[in-house]
Design a protein around this motif. Structure first.
Motif, PDB file in Angstrom:
ATOM      1  N   PHE A  88       0.832  -1.199   0.000  1.00 54.79           N
ATOM      2  CA  PHE A  88       0.000   0.000   0.000  1.00 54.79           C
ATOM      3  C   PHE A  88       0.867   1.250   0.000  1.00 54.79           C
ATOM      4  O   PHE A  88       0.633   2.193  -0.763  1.00 54.79           O
ATOM      5  N   TRP A  89       1.897   1.259   0.830  1.00 57.69           N
ATOM      6  CA  TRP A  89       2.793   2.402   0.922  1.00 57.69           C
ATOM      7  C   TRP A  89       3.493   2.642  -0.412  1.00 57.69           C
ATOM      8  O   TRP A  89       3.604   3.774  -0.874  1.00 57.69           O
ATOM      9  N   ARG A  92       0.938   3.905  -3.025  1.00 60.14           N
ATOM     10  CA  ARG A  92       0.525   5.277  -2.686  1.00 60.14           C
ATOM     11  C   ARG A  92       1.634   6.274  -2.980  1.00 60.14           C
ATOM     12  O   ARG A  92       1.389   7.353  -3.510  1.00 60.14           O
ATOM     13  N   ARG A  93       2.854   5.893  -2.641  1.00 62.05           N
ATOM     14  CA  ARG A  93       3.995   6.775  -2.886  1.00 62.05           C
ATOM     15  C   ARG A  93       4.207   6.994  -4.386  1.00 62.05           C
ATOM     16  O   ARG A  93       4.495   8.088  -4.834  1.00 62.05           O
ATOM     17  N   SER A  95       1.904   6.738  -6.784  1.00 66.24           N
ATOM     18  CA  SER A  95       0.823   7.512  -7.386  1.00 66.24           C
ATOM     19  C   SER A  95       0.902   8.989  -7.013  1.00 66.24           C
ATOM     20  O   SER A  95       0.500   9.849  -7.795  1.00 66.24           O
ATOM     21  N   SER A  96       1.416   9.303  -5.824  1.00 66.32           N
ATOM     22  CA  SER A  96       1.523  10.711  -5.442  1.00 66.32           C
ATOM     23  C   SER A  96       2.728  11.388  -6.092  1.00 66.32           C
ATOM     24  O   SER A  96       2.763  12.592  -6.233  1.00 66.32           O
TER      25      SER A  96
END
Length: 98
Positions: A88-89, A92-93, A95-96
């Motif tokens: 998940f991290w 998420r990292r 995509s940001s």
């Protein structure tokens, strides 16, 4: 609110894995039951992780069956949380950043 939910979820998962799992059915799981019913259970082979520290739903070296199973469950929850959280991290990292 999110941190509180996470900790409550983690506590419930640890309680289920560590304590309630001892009271689970000792009957074979679905795949084993079908293999027995269809008469091909004799072809079963050991998996590659059979001799791992938490192989076969217990912790090697812990003689108390209840404690061994509970520890294996808690370790499983921890590993699942670590792998899932790491994925998940990373996603998420990524995509940001893009």
């Amino acid at each position: 609110m999110n941190k509180r939910f996470f900790f409550v979820f983690l506590l419930v998962a640890v309680v289920i894995a560590g304590f309630l799992s001892f009271y689970a059915s000792s009957s074979p799981d679905g795949l084993t039951k079908v293999a027995q019913d269809k008469k091909f259970a004799s072809q079963e082979k050991d998996h590659q992780f059979k001799d791992s520290p938490v192989g076969d739903y217990g912790v090697k070296g812990v003689d108390n069956e209840r404690l061994s199973g509970g520890l294996a469950g808690v370790i499983g929850v921890g590993l699942t949380l670590a792998v899932g959280g790491g994925l998940f991290w990373a996603v998420r990292r990524r995509s940001s950043a893009g």
